[in-house]
Design an enzyme around this catalytic site. Structure first.
Site, mmCIF file in Angstrom:
data_model
loop_
_atom_site.group_PDB
_atom_site.id
_atom_site.type_symbol
_atom_site.label_atom_id
_atom_site.label_comp_id
_atom_site.label_asym_id
_atom_site.label_seq_id
_atom_site.Cartn_x
_atom_site.Cartn_y
_atom_site.Cartn_z
ATOM 1 C CB SER A 151 60.297 84.065 38.442
ATOM 2 O OG SER A 151 60.406 83.766 39.824
ATOM 3 C CB SER B 270 58.383 75.732 42.362
ATOM 4 O OG SER B 270 57.122 75.131 42.399
ATOM 5 C CG ASN C 165 62.458 77.435 48.501
ATOM 6 O OD1 ASN C 165 62.698 78.132 49.471
ATOM 7 N ND2 ASN C 165 62.047 76.182 48.598
ATOM 8 C CE1 TYR C 166 65.248 77.436 42.493
ATOM 9 C CE2 TYR C 166 63.820 75.848 43.577
ATOM 10 C CZ TYR C 166 65.074 76.250 43.186
ATOM 11 O OH TYR C 166 66.157 75.480 43.488
ATOM 12 C CG LEU C 167 57.126 79.903 41.532
ATOM 13 C CD1 LEU C 167 55.750 79.276 41.597
ATOM 14 C CD2 LEU C 167 57.602 80.055 40.094
#
Length: 519
Positions: free
Chosen positions: A349, A473, A476-478
DNA sequence: GTCTGGACTTAGGATTGTGGTT
DNA sequence: AACCACAATCCTAAGTCCAGAC
């Protein structure tokens, strides 16, 4: 040969996969044949003794024909199928949670078939059994309308556990692990969990400087265990490696993460690519995706690695005093709720936010801004090593795009010439008619130039994205609030960044993020 | 500590849907 | 209407992490 019903079904699982690479793999074939024989009658087993002598092409053709038949259905027939699926979705695809109707993620049990493990999975090709009602545990509140099992069947168990998220569960026959029926990501419960995850990652921002200076200090610790932990944490932080839990061997493909790295997975170069102290990583990670990277590291890290590798065999653990449990235990002491995976979320992030700041220009066109967004997203995907297979049609479609660009360039040139002509004509005649022609030509040129710009942006994006998967990403990650704030700040419609389902998944973020949200 | 089962997130490939072209 | 390419969505394997038993 006419087969018994059970043996025939398993044969069809193989036959329909005939054009898949799996059926060429020895392990797959061996496991399949072994399990297939278990489904055969004694007489069948007498006859069918070698897979090499079996011909599945008729079965395969049956499925190919069936797929072809599906493709040529009329619009009405397709519509009817769609409606039937929708009816099923409406009847079984929702549940009531705390009085609200919520969409379920996977409301169908997994159908039987041949197990498709990734990488060199020792169990590939084994028969994944059909799930029966007798295998299924139902979880719902006592006073609710408990789902009825199919006629003549019973559930394994009905329980009421409101401390877990799942609605139903069964044990799968390959690894003996539990599979769950859970809510769709757009549900309130899943949304809250995602929000919580990003809040934990944001909290790390306040601790990370201290944590970094501590692991640097720990590189010089007296205790081997502490040194190993500190070097591992450095990799997890800097390279976004996964924790790397231990795996039971023989049960799954040989893959590793940070804590389970072996000596054979790293190479030390005193000097490489013009840098000092270079570590070369080469190992199979999650889903057997290769992680390959050469990174210059700080000198104490390098020295420590030399020490950890001394007198070890290639197959020995690099961090022999470290487990994910002990690492996470340490992290818990540094920050409430901190685990190894939080670093991935945090660094992903943060990278997005930084890249967006560095790449976006307010005066750019929407197309250029989207390219910047995708590039920022791509930086994260590369950090997290999210890969995809190059599609078989990549070269061809790239060529098509180049052709389109060439055609568009010619159109632009032509439009420019016509504009020039119209301008000259207007100068000579100076009447309203030639003026409106001039205006029309000007607009045409502008439109074509815009289209050309968009096409070349697409081409750049495509090339850079050849082997990089952005979706993992993104989903799930950003922290979605970063993207939403960016959209608002730079007047980019959020639909350009998130599809319909993605907007539903991130409804919580859409509702709360203003243009000045900071991760 | 270590092992195991359980519950949850993350992952890439497969399948399906869509919109444009032939 | 058929076809094709790409995007969107679905599927389920493969991870992470935790709690509880020993």
């Amino acid at each position: 040969m006419r087969l018994s019903v059970k043996a025939e079904e398993v044969a069809t699982f193989y036959g329909r996969m005939l054009d898949h690479e799996y059926t060429t793999k020895e392990v797959f074939r061996k496991n399949f044949f072994n399990d297939w024989r278990k489904e055969m009658t004694a007489e069948e087993r007498e006859v069918i003794k070698s897979l090499d002598k079996c011909d599945f092409t008729e079965i395969h053709r049956y499925f190919v024909d069936k797929a072809a038949a599906r493709r040529v259905l009329t619009r009405e027939e397709k519509q009817k199928l769609k409606e039937e699926a929708e009816k099923l979705q409406q009847e079984f695809g929702y549940c009531i949670l705390d009085g609200h109707r919520e969409k379920i993620g996977n409301f169908k049990t997994e159908p039987p078939g041949l197990f498709r493990g990734r990488g060199d999975h020792p169990k590939m090709g084994m028969l994944k059994r059909r799930v029966m009602p007798e295998d299924v545990v139902i979880n719902c509140s006592r006073d609710s309308k408990i789902p009825k099992p199919p006629a003549g069947h019973q559930w394994k168990e009905v329980r009421s556990d409101n401390t877990v998220m799942w609605l139903a569960a069964w044990t799968e026959s390959i690894q003996n692990s539990i599979k769950y029926v859970m809510l769709n990501p757009c549900s309130k419960l899943k949304g809250e969990k995602a929000w919580q995850k990003f809040e934990t990652a944001r909290r790390l921002r306040g601790f990370v400087d201290e944590i970094r200076s501590q692991y640097r200090a720990d590189w010089k610790s007296q205790e081997m265990k502490t040194r190993q932990r500190a070097v591992a944490l450095y990799f997890i932080d800097k390279l976004a490696l996964r924790a790397g839990n231990e795996k039971e061997d023989g049960e799954a493909a040989d893959t590793v993460g940070c804590c389970s790295l072996r000596v054979e997975h790293v190479q030390l170069h005193p000097e490489a690519d013009g840098c000092q102290h270079v570590v070369e990583f080469d190992f199979p990670g999650k889903d057997s995706i290769r992680y390959y990277n050469r990174v210059p590291v700080e000198k104490p890290v390098y020295k420590n690695l030399q020490l950890f590798m001394k007198n070890k065999d290639p197959q020995d653990d690099l961090f022999d005093r470290l487990t994910t449990t002990s690492l996470n235990k340490h992290l818990h002491e540094l920050m409430d709720g901190l685990t190894a995976k939080v670093f991935r979320t945090y660094n992903a992030s943060v990278t997005l936010q930084e890249q967006l700041r560095a790449l976006t220009r307010a005066e750019d066109s929407i197309a250029a801004k989207i390219l910047s967004y995708n590039r920022a997203n791509r930086a994260v995907a590369i950090l997290c090593n999210h890969q995809r297979a190059t599609s078989s049609t990549f070269e061809k479609s790239m060529q098509n795009l180049q052709t389109k660009i060439q055609v568009k360039k010619e159109q632009v040139a032509e439009a420019r010439a016509e504009l020039r002509k119209a301008r000259a004509e207007h100068k000579a005649q100076g009447d309203g008619k030639s003026g409106s022609v001039l205006e029309k030509k000007r607009r045409l040129l502008e439109k074509l130039q815009e289209q050309l710009a968009w096409l070349s942006v697409q081409a750049t994006d495509k090339e850079e994205n050849k082997q990089v998967a952005l979706s993992t990403s993104k989903l799930n990650y950003l922290d979605p609030r970063i993207s939403i704030a960016w959209c608002k700040r730079f007047r980019v419609p959020v639909e350009k960044i998130y599809s319909k389902t993605q907007r539903e998944r991130f409804a919580w973020a859409l509702a709360m993020a203003g243009e000045d949200f900071e991760f």
